[in-house]
Design a protein around this motif. Structure first.
Motif, PDB file in Angstrom:
ATOM      1  N   PRO A   1      -5.406   8.366  -0.517  1.00 30.51           N
ATOM      2  CA  PRO A   1      -3.867   9.015   0.298  1.00 30.51           C
ATOM      3  C   PRO A   1      -3.673  10.768  -0.035  1.00 30.51           C
ATOM      4  CG  PRO A   1      -4.336   7.332  -1.728  1.00 30.51           C
ATOM      5  CD  PRO A   1      -4.850   7.515  -1.738  1.00 30.51           C
ATOM      6  N   ARG A   2      -5.184  11.137  -0.003  1.00 31.48           N
ATOM      7  CA  ARG A   2      -4.914  12.355  -0.189  1.00 31.48           C
ATOM      8  C   ARG A   2      -5.272  13.185   1.168  1.00 31.48           C
ATOM      9  NH1 ARG A   2      -9.421  14.568  -3.380  1.00 31.48           N
ATOM     10  NH2 ARG A   2      -9.733  13.120  -5.344  1.00 31.48           N
TER      11      ARG A   2
ATOM     12  N   PRO B   1       0.714  -1.914   0.000  1.00 34.22           N
ATOM     13  CA  PRO B   1      -0.279  -0.016   0.210  1.00 34.22           C
ATOM     14  C   PRO B   1       1.139   1.607  -0.102  1.00 34.22           C
ATOM     15  CG  PRO B   1      -0.029  -0.749   1.616  1.00 34.22           C
ATOM     16  CD  PRO B   1       0.369  -2.023   1.093  1.00 34.22           C
TER      17      PRO B   1
ATOM     18  N   TYR C   1       5.132   8.967   3.479  1.00 29.99           N
ATOM     19  CA  TYR C   1       4.917   8.370   3.488  1.00 29.99           C
ATOM     20  C   TYR C   1       4.925   6.481   3.638  1.00 29.99           C
ATOM     21  CZ  TYR C   1       0.056  10.643   1.851  1.00 29.99           C
ATOM     22  OH  TYR C   1      -0.891  11.628   1.109  1.00 29.99           O
TER      23      TYR C   1
ATOM     24  N   ILE D   1      -1.732  13.604   7.827  1.00 35.83           N
ATOM     25  CA  ILE D   1      -1.871  12.408   6.336  1.00 35.83           C
ATOM     26  C   ILE D   1      -3.013  12.493   6.486  1.00 35.83           C
ATOM     27  CG2 ILE D   1      -0.912  10.932   5.331  1.00 35.83           C
ATOM     28  CD1 ILE D   1       1.868  10.755   6.170  1.00 35.83           C
TER      29      ILE D   1
ATOM     30  N   ARG E   1       3.426   2.646  -3.284  1.00 38.21           N
ATOM     31  CA  ARG E   1       2.318   3.255  -4.274  1.00 38.21           C
ATOM     32  C   ARG E   1       2.583   4.819  -4.517  1.00 38.21           C
ATOM     33  NH1 ARG E   1      -2.484   2.001  -5.646  1.00 38.21           N
ATOM     34  NH2 ARG E   1      -3.550   2.099  -3.315  1.00 38.21           N
TER      35      ARG E   1
ATOM     36  N   ILE F   1      -2.624  13.971  -5.179  1.00 36.88           N
ATOM     37  CA  ILE F   1      -0.958  12.991  -4.922  1.00 36.88           C
ATOM     38  C   ILE F   1      -0.082  12.586  -6.332  1.00 36.88           C
ATOM     39  CG2 ILE F   1      -0.013  14.335  -2.683  1.00 36.88           C
ATOM     40  CD1 ILE F   1      -0.793  11.732  -2.014  1.00 36.88           C
TER      41      ILE F   1
ATOM     42  N   ILE G   1      -4.582   5.176   3.211  1.00 39.19           N
ATOM     43  CA  ILE G   1      -3.697   5.052   2.486  1.00 39.19           C
ATOM     44  C   ILE G   1      -3.674   4.084   1.102  1.00 39.19           C
ATOM     45  CG2 ILE G   1      -1.752   6.387   3.438  1.00 39.19           C
ATOM     46  CD1 ILE G   1       0.050   4.132   3.786  1.00 39.19           C
ATOM     47  N   VAL G   2      -4.355   3.715   1.191  1.00 38.22           N
ATOM     48  CA  VAL G   2      -4.628   2.602  -0.140  1.00 38.22           C
ATOM     49  C   VAL G   2      -6.012   2.857  -0.896  1.00 38.22           C
ATOM     50  CG1 VAL G   2      -5.627   0.442  -0.394  1.00 38.22           C
ATOM     51  CG2 VAL G   2      -4.028   0.228   1.336  1.00 38.22           C
TER      52      VAL G   2
END
Lengths: 291, 376, 294
Positions: free
Chosen positions: C281-282, A79, A87, C232, A82, C289, C277-278
């Motif tokens: 993610p933004r 995950p 991150y 995040i 990517r 992004i 985040i999978v």
């Protein structure tokens, strides 16, 4: 005294393996991971449990450890790689925290805080490796093996793709390289090697518990890589030797243990800062053009 | 003439230097033993007692001429409640200092170093850890009763004398805490009580509100704290803060200065191992260390004295040589030792038995309500 | 139900602390793109400073808090001025800066451990520690103060960014440093200001922890990394996002233990983060992004 020296050499060898394997990520791929201690721990626990619960010897444990390390890494890498590098830093921190929580709380499996005592020493064709200097040979042999694997990897076509990605990821992608897949593969290899260091550790100290695999340990391993320098493979090995010597020197200065431990960390922290100021192009070797 | 004198002088100097540099001969070289204690961290207050007790014992022994004429030297190591550190310390003591004996403390660290003790034939003596798993281990002797003894006493007292029918537990997530909780469940149940809930906590955490909120929701007549060290006072304070009004209870582990001083722990029901705060020992300790002695100070004083006696025996039997195996055999042969707490008899399971007192914590002191004599 | 409410209340209190930390860290990260983990050390420094001001200088609580906040702002600025800016001038890459920050975090935390010992040190708070009952929920007055501080901090920061000249400069740099430079904004000064404001707004969180359970040298690391998760999740560059991310994380952690054994509390945040985040993610409010964006 010789037993003491032997112990020092074994630990240097183990940390050299950890540093070499993490270097594949930080130095060659530009991926900063804060989870290497968790991987180390996964290797140690996997190997220890394989020995204690399944009766596998050290060699079987080694294979189990490598597999477990690679698997855990893949779980996180898939995950997070990517998306952006930052991150991955946070995700690796997450992996570190979660893995430690598992060690601490899945007491049925890991015995939690109390740890696993009585891990057997390795056997080679019926001969038990338990004298200090015998273990030095084993550990150093593994360190050399790891070095050879890393050398082969980085000097191959695969290694060149890695460097291309590190230097300019977007360009590499434009050239058709499957950037994400390459990163995942290297993360798995790095973790398999790091986990094997864990197996070596477990069968050496014969006792493991969660406290040896904390975030602070991850930071220490990263420090080894950074200070050792990463373009040459010898760097992490030298780094391991020097940084492990510091606490021993402090011990001889008869500083009380409660001050010696934080003082060690202060030295590492200061070294990191100074190093970065002196070599701002940092650990990625070549200076980048036009920041 | 000058040449002869100066060469004689040089020779004497060289001779002196070489004898000083050579490994110390039998005459006057100290007997070294280890002491792996919680000198820092959540159990530091125990560490002060344990180290103090051992130090006082060593000083008295040396003032009286040492052990068979040799000085006793204790090498203190800190495990900070971390078994890994204990393992490293034990390795250092065994491989570098070559000790025949070491004091140890806490259950997890002791269990972790016990295989090393067996492998190297070094005797370890535990004066503080109480996990049942510490019994029946080769080369490990406990001059303290294991926890099922004390927990059994408090469980019965709470159920039968105090008439508290149900309990919720807060349990330290280590060997000792979990073991004590398991025993409490058994003994409380056997005495007619019921355990409604159990939540685990970390020894060095500072916020237990989530776990306390969960046990609060289950009700119960009492909150049994199967933990020890500094966190007990925090647990007690935060329990009251959350509006938990039922009485709290714990075994003698909880009686550290932080708990005695905390408001939340007022009224706590406790068991206590015998200790006389007005004894000569307590006074001497207070003078020397400027802090009140506790039960564990006596324990480690006694353990050191037991070693001295056993070592003397061992050396007599082995023409002056001192080995861990010799100490072990001596302990087994002597078996019964006079200590400050009375006669201590090592049982077949390498543990000890003692009288236990039960009472309430009031104004920083334990008001004893019942004395339960040790089963022989 | 009572348990749920109590856990939710605790979640809001903890969320307030995470929020203050996330707002500061997020402001710094969004504007400078520095992964400033040393923020955790600044947070801890503020707490020790306040503790020392109260204990050794005898300052009353309110003044000690102010002293702590000032110490944080100053430390933040010094770190940027003495370490980050020189690094940038020498052409340092982002990872280098992160490593230097990590070195700083380690150095400061351990220095504090030697000076103050690793044991938690509590500040004297008097009546703030008293328990207050709101329906089935028990909180201390200090907890109520924590929540109020977070709300105030958020509002103040938003107002500052929107209405003040300096705030607008920060926003300009945050959205595009090149453009900002073109219109004549002095990036170095804006960075220093960002560090001052970011550190100052997170300082109260550290001090409140010192008042509640005590300050320890190493807690800052956990806080700053949780703050980064919150930022995040909230979306980089979004202040309301940081607040939301922090509250979301804290509520999830505390309500999560309702059904999950409490020892697994810390794993909840990261499990959720990895899922996030999978899937997105933004984050809640972030910019979209690209995969190679650094």
């Amino acid at each position: 005294m010789t037993a003491y020296l032997a112990h020092f050499l074994v630990m240097v060898a183990i940390y050299a393996i950890l540093a070499l394997s993490l270097n594949l990520l930080i130095g060659y791929s530009g991926i900063f991971s804060l989870a290497h201690a968790a991987i180390y721990g996964i290797g140690a626990y996997a190997s220890a449990l394989a020995a204690l619960k399944l009766g596998l010897g050290f060699w079987g444990g080694l294979v189990v450890a490598a597999g477990a390390g690679a698997f855990a890494s893949a779980l996180v890498a898939i995950p997070s790689l990517r998306v952006a590098g930052d991150y991955y830093v946070v995700a690796s921190f997450g992996l570190q925290v979660v893995v430690l929580a598992v060690f601490m709380n899945w007491t049925d499996l890991t015995n939690g805080h109390a740890g696993l005592p009585g891990i057997p020493r390795p056997k080679l064709f019926g001969w038990v490796i338990d004298q200090p200097f015998e273990y030095v040979f084993l550990a150093v042999a593994f360190a050399v093996l790891t070095w050879a694997v890393c050398w082969r990897l980085t000097n191959s076509a695969f290694g060149r793709v890695l460097q291309a990605i590190r230097d300019d990821e977007i360009a590499a992608q434009a050239m058709g390289k499957n950037v994400v897949l390459v990163k995942i593969v290297i993360a798995c290899i790095s973790s398999a090697l790091g986990a094997m260091a864990g197996s070596l550790y477990a069968h050496y100290i014969t006792y493991i518990n969660p406290s040896s695999f904390s975030l602070h340990e991850s930071i220490f391993i990263a420090t080894l890589v950074i200070l050792g320098g990463s373009e040459r493979l010898a760097g992490p090995i030298v780094g391991a030797f020097l940084l492990l010597a510091i606490p021993e020197v402090l011990k001889f200065m008869a500083i009380p243990d409660t001050v010696a431990a934080p003082m060690r960390q202060i030295i590492y922290g200061a070294l990191l800062i100074v190093f970065m100021l002196v070599r701002p192009e940092g650990i990625l070797g070549r200076a980048r053009h036009g920041r | 003439m000058r040449i002869v004198l100066s060469s004689l002088f040089t020779l004497t100097l060289l001779a002196g230097m070489t004898t000083a540099a050579a490994p110390a001969a039998a005459q006057g070289n100290p007997i070294k033993i280890g002491a792996i204690l919680p000198l820092t961290g959540s159990g530091a207050s125990y560490g002060v007692w344990m180290k103090g007790g051992a130090e006082m014992a060593a000083e008295e022994i040396n003032a009286a001429g040492g052990i068979a004429g040799r000085k006793l030297e204790v090498i203190y190591e800190d495990h900070a409640a971390d078994a890994s550190k204990a393992v490293n310390a034990m390795r250092r003591l065994v491989e570098v200092e070559k000790v025949p004996f070491s004091l140890t403390s806490y259950s997890s660290p002791t269990l972790a170093i016990q295989p090393i003790a067996v492998q190297n034939k070094v005797v370890i003596m535990n004066g503080g850890g109480q996990s049942d798993n510490l019994a029946n281990k080769d080369y490990l002797y406990n001059n303290i009763p294991v926890v099922s003894n004390e927990v059994g006493v408090i469980a019965e007292w709470l159920a039968k004398d105090k008439k508290l029918g149900s309990a919720v537990l807060i349990v330290a997530n280590d060997e000792a805490g979990r073991n004590a909780a398991k025993t409490f469940r058994e003994k409380f149940g056997a005495a007619g009580g019921k355990v409604l809930a159990e939540e685990q906590v970390a020894l060095d955490a500072t916020d237990y509100r989530a776990q306390l909120a969960k046990v609060k929701a289950r009700g119960g007549d009492l909150l049994f704290i199967s933990s020890y060290g500094r966190n007990v006072s925090i647990i007690a304070d935060q329990a009251r803060e959350l509006g938990i009004t039922i009485p709290t209870a714990g075994t003698s582990w909880v009686l550290v200065p932080e708990t005695m001083k905390s408001k939340g722990a007022e009224g706590m029901l406790v068991t206590k191992l015998p200790f006389d705060p007005n004894s000569a020992f307590a006074k001497k300790f207070k003078d020397k260390y400027k802090t009140d002695a506790g039960f564990f100070a006596v324990q480690y004083y006694s353990a050191t004295m037991i070693f001295a006696k056993a070592a003397q025996e061992a050396m007599k039997k082995n023409a002056g040589a001192l080995t861990g195996e010799g100490v072990k055999n001596a302990i087994e042969a002597i078996r019964s030792f006079d200590t400050l707490s009375g006669k201590l008899v090592f049982q077949a399971n390498h543990g000890a038995v003692m009288d236990i007192e039960a009472g309430t914590l009031k104004g920083g002191k334990v008001e004893v309500e019942k004395l339960i004599k040790a089963a022989p | 139900m009572d348990l749920f409410l109590q856990l939710a209340a605790t979640g809001l209190v903890v969320g307030s602390l995470y929020a203050l930390c996330a707002l500061g860290w997020g402001l710094i990260y969004g504007t400078t793109l520095h992964f400033h983990v040393a923020h955790g050390a600044v947070f801890t420094l503020a707490a020790y400073f306040a503790y020392a001001a109260q204990k050794f200088l005898g300052l009353p609580l309110a003044l000690a808090v102010v002293a702590g906040v000032f110490a944080a702002a100053l430390s933040g600025m010094l770190i940027d001025f003495l370490i980050y800016q020189p690094l940038e001038r020498r052409g340092a890459i982002r990872t280098t800066l992160f490593i230097a920050s990590l070195g700083l975090l380690t150095l400061i935390e351990n220095l504090l451990a030697i000076i103050f010992t690793p044991d938690p040190l509590r500040m004297e708070v008097g009546w703030l520690a008293d328990s207050v009952q709101l329906g089935p929920v028990f909180l201390t007055r200090l907890h109520l103060v924590s929540m109020a501080t977070a709300i105030l901090g958020f509002v103040a920061l938003m107002a500052f960014l929107k209405y003040s000249l300096w705030g607008q400069a920060i926003r300009a740099v945050s959205s595009s440093p090149e453009m900002a430079r073109t219109v004549g904004i002095d990036l170095r000064r804006v960075h220093l200001l960002t560090y001052a404001v970011g550190s100052a707004i997170s300082a109260p969180a550290g001090i409140l922890v010192a008042m509640d359970v005590g300050v320890e040298p190493y807690r800052g690391t956990t806080f700053v990394l949780l703050a980064s998760v919150a930022v995040i999740m909230g979306g980089i560059g979004s202040i309301p996002g940081a607040l939301l991310g922090a509250l979301f994380l804290a509520l999830l952690e505390n309500i999560g233990v309702w059904k999950i054994p409490s020892e697994w509390q810390s794993t909840i945040s990261f499990g959720v983060f990895l899922m996030f985040i999978v899937v997105r993610p933004r984050g809640f409010f972030g910019r979209k992004i690209q995969s190679a964006e650094i």
